[in-house]
Design an enzyme around this catalytic site. Structure first.
Site, mmCIF file in Angstrom:
data_model
loop_
_atom_site.group_PDB
_atom_site.id
_atom_site.type_symbol
_atom_site.label_atom_id
_atom_site.label_comp_id
_atom_site.label_asym_id
_atom_site.label_seq_id
_atom_site.Cartn_x
_atom_site.Cartn_y
_atom_site.Cartn_z
ATOM 1 N N HIS A 116 0.840 -1.188 0.000
ATOM 2 C CA HIS A 116 0.000 0.000 0.000
ATOM 3 C C HIS A 116 0.886 1.252 0.000
ATOM 4 O O HIS A 116 1.784 1.379 0.837
ATOM 5 C CB HIS A 116 -0.871 0.047 1.266
ATOM 6 C CG HIS A 116 -2.178 -0.657 1.148
ATOM 7 N ND1 HIS A 116 -2.314 -2.019 1.340
ATOM 8 C CD2 HIS A 116 -3.433 -0.189 0.872
ATOM 9 C CE1 HIS A 116 -3.595 -2.353 1.204
ATOM 10 N NE2 HIS A 116 -4.291 -1.266 0.917
ATOM 11 N N ASN A 152 10.938 -6.747 8.568
ATOM 12 C CA ASN A 152 12.031 -6.545 9.515
ATOM 13 C C ASN A 152 11.836 -5.207 10.209
ATOM 14 O O ASN A 152 10.818 -4.530 10.042
ATOM 15 C CB ASN A 152 13.388 -6.639 8.808
ATOM 16 C CG ASN A 152 13.583 -5.535 7.774
ATOM 17 O OD1 ASN A 152 12.738 -4.661 7.610
ATOM 18 N ND2 ASN A 152 14.702 -5.577 7.063
#
Length: 298
Positions: A116, A152
């Site tokens: 997005h 991460n």
């Protein structure tokens, strides 16, 4: 509201019903903060773009790259509907030919995520019907760009930036205008008819101490070039997506985003809270935590 002299909106390609389904979208409001923060547009007139308004946000799409050059969203922190479920299916915008969008074929059977650009929850505010429509609008392919599927610390920092900035702006004004997009370079590796961007940028604008303020960030998903340089720079091997590295998030001068993207960001470089005078090595400050972000001048 998209001003009347803005670039034209893409024409629908699949009938009156599809055209009308998005016909009432007002898009990004450049006066949302009480001062003008214009929609980011390419500074080079030869670069073709199509402006697509949605609910509380707009996409500036580059048809030659089949993805957005920039997006802009208005976030009203006091009116956010935080419990809106993640419902929505990715689809093409019917106002633009599917061949000019990056669709499902690019994301099929590989490790690429549909990232997005306007974060799903950012435009989800106001009355329930309006908020639900905004949520649904974020699932158009025009609001996505290929990203590595790894999660991460760098990606976590990136995804939480708007929340962090809203929290810190609470004592001033819980409104943000957030501009986001991929860094579109000619050297981006090709894959299934598109070029996969290796960096993304974000600029947040808000009112602080009665004046316009801005901060800028870059998310880098470049591969480890010491091990994958030839493949990364020449593109993927046939049928395989390009190698992408672990996400790294930096706070950067707004002027550097202008230089990276060749976009006109209006008054935002002059409103930057990050000191411009820095040693070259420290000009881009890699973030290990949101508390590392510079939000005050001096």
């Amino acid at each position: 509201m998209i001003p009347s002299d803005s670039p034209r909106v893409g024409e629908a390609t699949s009938g009156a019903a599809s055209r009308d389904s998005l016909a009432n979208r007002a898009g990004y409001d450049e006066h949302f903060l009480g001062v003008q923060v214009p929609l980011p547009m390419p500074s080079r007139p030869e670069v073709e773009t199509v402006v697509l308004p949605y609910t509380h946000f707009s996409v500036v799409l580059r048809p030659d790259r089949r993805m957005a050059a920039a997006t802009a969203v208005c976030i009203d922190g006091r009116r956010l509907l935080e419990d809106t479920p993640r419902e929505g299916s990715w689809r093409f915008d019917p106002r633009l030919a599917e061949s000019r969008q990056t669709g499902k074929d690019v994301y099929r059977d590989n490790s690429l995520d549909k990232g997005h650009l306007v974060r799903r929850l950012d435009p989800v505010w106001g009355k329930a019907a309006e908020a639900n429509q905004a949520n649904d609008d974020t699932f158009h392919y025009t609001n996505a760009a290929p990203q590595a599927d790894v999660f991460n610390q760098g990606k976590e920092l990136w995804q939480g930036l708007e929340n962090y900035l809203l929290d810190n702006a609470a004592r001033f004004d819980r409104k943000l205008a957030v501009l986001t997009g991929p860094v579109l370079h000619d050297s981006d590796p090709p894959y299934r008819g598109v070029q996969v961007p290796l960096r993304f940028w974000k600029v947040a604008a808000f009112i602080q101490d009665g004046a316009l303020a801005a901060t800028a960030y870059v998310l880098d998903q470049s591969p480890d070039l010491t091990r994958a340089a030839d493949r990364a720079l020449a593109g993927a091997t046939p049928g395989a997506p390009p190698p992408l590295g672990a996400f790294r998030t930096f706070q950067v001068p707004v002027s550097d985003v202008v230089e990276l993207t060749s976009l006109d960001l209006g008054p935002l470089p002059d409103a930057d809270l990050m000191p411009i005078v820095r040693a070259p090595r420290a000009r881009w400050m890699q973030l290990a935590a949101h508390d590392d972000i510079v939000l005050r001048r001096g």
